[in-house]
Design a protein around this motif. Structure first.
Motif: not given
Length: 595
Positions: A170-181
């Motif tokens: 199912r599709k959602f409005l999503s927050l996508v974020r790259n976390i750099n360690y």
């Protein structure tokens, strides 16, 4: 122009009135009504657009509040040391992975706390971790556009309409974020799904179609379910590409012309934006406007119909009255015309003018007759005036009476009868004051002087059977009152209260200023009034036309007081048998002009 004037003069009066109405009322009413209707229609259009724009701004604000919750969670997870350790640990056994998963509860805590988000998941390259729908390997999505965009965003947030494989895609409005360690030289991709139901409930309150778009022009959520998941250019037909949409423009939605409003939201620390599109079908915009238009036309039409009916009724009534008047004048007018009254035209007024010419001749003849009769009456009246003057000359001159009284007083004084001389002087003074009374106001002091003369004369008559006292407030002496207001009350006290007294009779007059009111009290210690008789007197005072007997003085005073100052200023009588009588009244004081 002359032909038009003659034609108008020859028209019937009723036709003139109807024509004048059309010119003077019909055209201005149509003009004003059309203008007002147009303005109301324009205002309705503007108000509708403003309302939709306000609604869209409210949706934008509430959406921003929702997205802020997801941003807040992403910020916390980006700095979460437990998550960092969990993602960067190399696990040797499945048991270690499961144990690490069981000890990490942050995702569940956030999902319970914030209803605005529906799922949280992390994609990682750590091959020693297991896919438990919370932590997932990157190799399943490394070719997806949103994953590549997150890698290139340098830690900024991206908003995308993407499927969630943990929820049957199912599709959602999503927050996508790259976390750099940086310490571990690794990274993970965080995805937080915004709760679609929360957004749908928010939009369900709007009456017009509203859509929220991601940066790729997909409709993420809408209060029209058939639009969800489509690209915006599939719903709104217009030649301009969606990337250039801004402000307000006209397009077609479901084959219907509509006004389209576009607004943009760029959340904090985000690399792309969220757009809002509101569609106002022309029929909705025009609904209120057309209602005002229809209402305006109905009111104008109704007003014109009523006005036409009224003008027709009154014009016909007026015309008929003129015709009837002409017929009546025609029946009573006789003789030859000597004065010519000419009015242009052949309408009812012209007809009336002809009849007036007949009446003028008759009136002139009547005037001649009246003048002759008036001359005779003047001669007769002059004779009667002469007779009246002769009769008046034979009457006794009041000055003769005063002079005679003065002569009697002087004779009595010369013979040593000072008491008699004093009484005669008082009688003359009393008569002179009584005869000189007019409708003009006098001071309270003048009225008291008259009363004092009367009491001194009565005291001469009754000797020790009568005494009196005057308690006059100095502040009340210059107040203006009607003449002969107090004297009749004193006369009643002497004649009716003390007539049968053998000795010790007393009359007391008291005046007192109390605020803005003058209080006057006349009391005696005479035989008083029985309860039944007091009731009868009060009834007579209420019915001022009953002026029988000795009560005429009381009725006259009471009526003058109430007519001048109101019911509150009327006489108040208090008495008991053998206990005397007290008569009082109140006059409001307003300076020298209080009456």
């Amino acid at each position: 122009m002359r032909k038009i004037k003659n034609y108008f003069n020859n028209m019937k009066l009723q036709s003139k009135l109807v024509f004048s109405f059309i010119i003077a009322v019909f055209i201005p009413l149509l003009t004003v009504g059309s203008f007002l209707t147009h303005e109301l229609r324009s205002n309705a259009l503007s108000e509708t657009k403003e309302q939709v724009s306000s609604d869209l701004e409210r949706v934008k604000k509430r959406t921003a509040e929702t997205l802020e919750k997801a941003i807040y969670v992403s910020n916390n997870l980006t700095l979460d040391t437990e998550l960092k350790e969990l993602v960067n640990t190399h696990y040797r056994t499945i048991h270690e992975v499961v144990s690490a998963y069981n000890n990490y509860h942050k995702f569940d805590e956030y999902l319970k706390t914030y209803q605005e988000i529906s799922n949280i998941r992390v994609y990682t390259k750590n091959e020693t971790m297991l896919n438990n729908w919370r932590f997932m390997p990157e190799n399943t999505i490394h070719n997806d556009f949103w994953y590549r965009s997150a890698k290139e965003a340098h830690g900024l947030i991206g908003w995308y309409y993407i499927p969630d494989e943990t929820k049957k895609n199912r599709k959602f409005l999503s927050l996508v974020r790259n976390i750099n360690y940086h310490d571990d030289k690794t990274n993970a991709v965080l995805v937080i799904d915004v709760n679609n139901k929360h957004l749908s409930d928010m939009l369900s309150q709007e009456r017009t179609p509203v859509m929220i778009l991601d940066d790729n022009d997909y409709i993420v959520v809408s209060n029209r379910t058939k639009f969800i998941g489509k690209k915006i250019d599939e719903v709104v037909k217009i030649d301009i590409p969606p990337s250039e949409w801004s402000g307000t423009f006209t397009g077609k939605v479901d084959g219907e012309k509509s006004e389209v409003l576009v607004d943009i939201l760029l959340p904090e620390i985000s690399s792309n934006k969220v757009r809002f599109v509101s569609v106002i079908p022309k029929k909705i915009i025009m609904a209120d406007a057309n209602r005002f238009l229809l209402l305006g036309f109905v009111v104008i039409a109704f007003s014109l119909i009523i006005a036409i009916m009224l003008i027709y009724f009154f014009s016909k009534l007026l015309a008929n009255r003129f015709l009837k008047l002409g017929e009546q004048i025609d029946t009573i007018s006789e003789g030859n015309l000597t004065v010519d009254i000419h009015v242009d035209g052949e309408d009812e007024i012209g007809l009336l003018s002809n009849q007036v010419n007949h009446m003028v001749l008759n009136i002139k003849e009547l005037i001649d007759q009246v003048e002759k009769a008036h001359i005779k009456n003047n001669i007769l009246e002059k004779r009667q005036q002469e007779i009246k003057l002769k009769m008046m000359a034979s009457q006794i001159n009041p000055h003769f009476l005063f002079n005679a009284l003065e002569s009697i007083r002087m004779k009595a004084h010369m013979k040593g009868e000072k008491e008699i001389a004093g009484v005669v002087k008082l009688l003359g003074k009393l008569m002179r004051k009584s005869i000189s009374v007019t409708g003009e106001l006098i001071t309270l002091q003048s009225e008291i002087e008259l009363v004092k003369c009367y009491l001194d004369i009565q005291k001469f008559r009754y000797d020790d059977r009568l005494s009196y006292s005057l308690n006059i407030d100095p502040l009340s002496e210059n107040n203006l009152i009607h003449p002969l207001i107090i004297q009749p009350l004193v006369e009643n006290a002497v004649l009716h209260g003390l007539e049968d007294q053998s000795h010790g009779g007393n009359v007391e007059i008291t005046t007192k200023m109390m605020g803005e009111e003058l209080h006057v009290i006349v009391s005696d210690n005479g035989k008083g009034i029985s309860e039944d008789k007091l009731v009868s007197i009060n009834k007579v005072l209420e019915k001022t036309e009953d002026n029988r007997g000795n009560r005429i003085g009381l009725v006259n005073v009471h009526q003058r007081l109430t007519l001048t100052f109101g019911d509150r200023s009327g006489l108040s009588i208090k008495s008991n048998p053998n206990s005397g009588t007290k008569v009082s009244f109140v006059i409001p004081v307003r300076g020298n002009n209080h009456v």
